[in-house]
Write a protein that holds these residues in place. Structure first.
Motif, PDB file in Angstrom:
ATOM      1  N   THR A  98      -4.054   0.889   0.894  1.00  0.00           N
ATOM      2  CA  THR A  98      -3.017   1.627   0.167  1.00  0.00           C
ATOM      3  C   THR A  98      -1.699   1.594   0.933  1.00  0.00           C
ATOM      4  N   HIS A  99      -1.755   1.814   2.244  1.00  0.00           N
ATOM      5  CA  HIS A  99      -0.555   1.765   3.071  1.00  0.00           C
ATOM      6  C   HIS A  99       0.060   0.365   3.009  1.00  0.00           C
ATOM      7  N   ARG A 108      -0.227  -1.824   0.604  1.00  0.00           N
ATOM      8  CA  ARG A 108       0.334  -2.021  -0.735  1.00  0.00           C
ATOM      9  C   ARG A 108       1.709  -1.355  -0.847  1.00  0.00           C
TER      10      ARG A 108
END
Length: 72
Positions: free
Chosen positions: A6-7, A9
């Motif tokens: 997520t980070h 992305r």
């Protein structure tokens, strides 16, 4: 540091492809079978190839900095 897919992305969406690649490589070092991380890494510039030289990284960073400045 919080190194997650997520980070990575988020970094990629903000124009920091090099940062996203670095994070994804760290994620894959911990979890080599992470298909989502591997897929995202392959989609990023420099993700499927060996790490760029220091000069190439500086050129890419200058380019990305310019893109961010012009996007504001």
């Amino acid at each position: 540091m919080l190194e997650t897919v997520t980070h990575a992305r988020l970094r990629a969406e903000q124009g920091d492809a090099a940062g996203a690649v670095r994070i994804l490589r760290a994620v894959l070092a911990r979890r080599p079978g992470d298909a989502e991380a591997r897929e995202l890494l392959a989609s990023l510039p420099g993700g499927a190839s060996p790490p760029a030289s220091a000069a190439a990284r500086r050129r890419l960073q200058r380019f990305l900095d310019a893109v961010v400045r012009h996007a504001r």
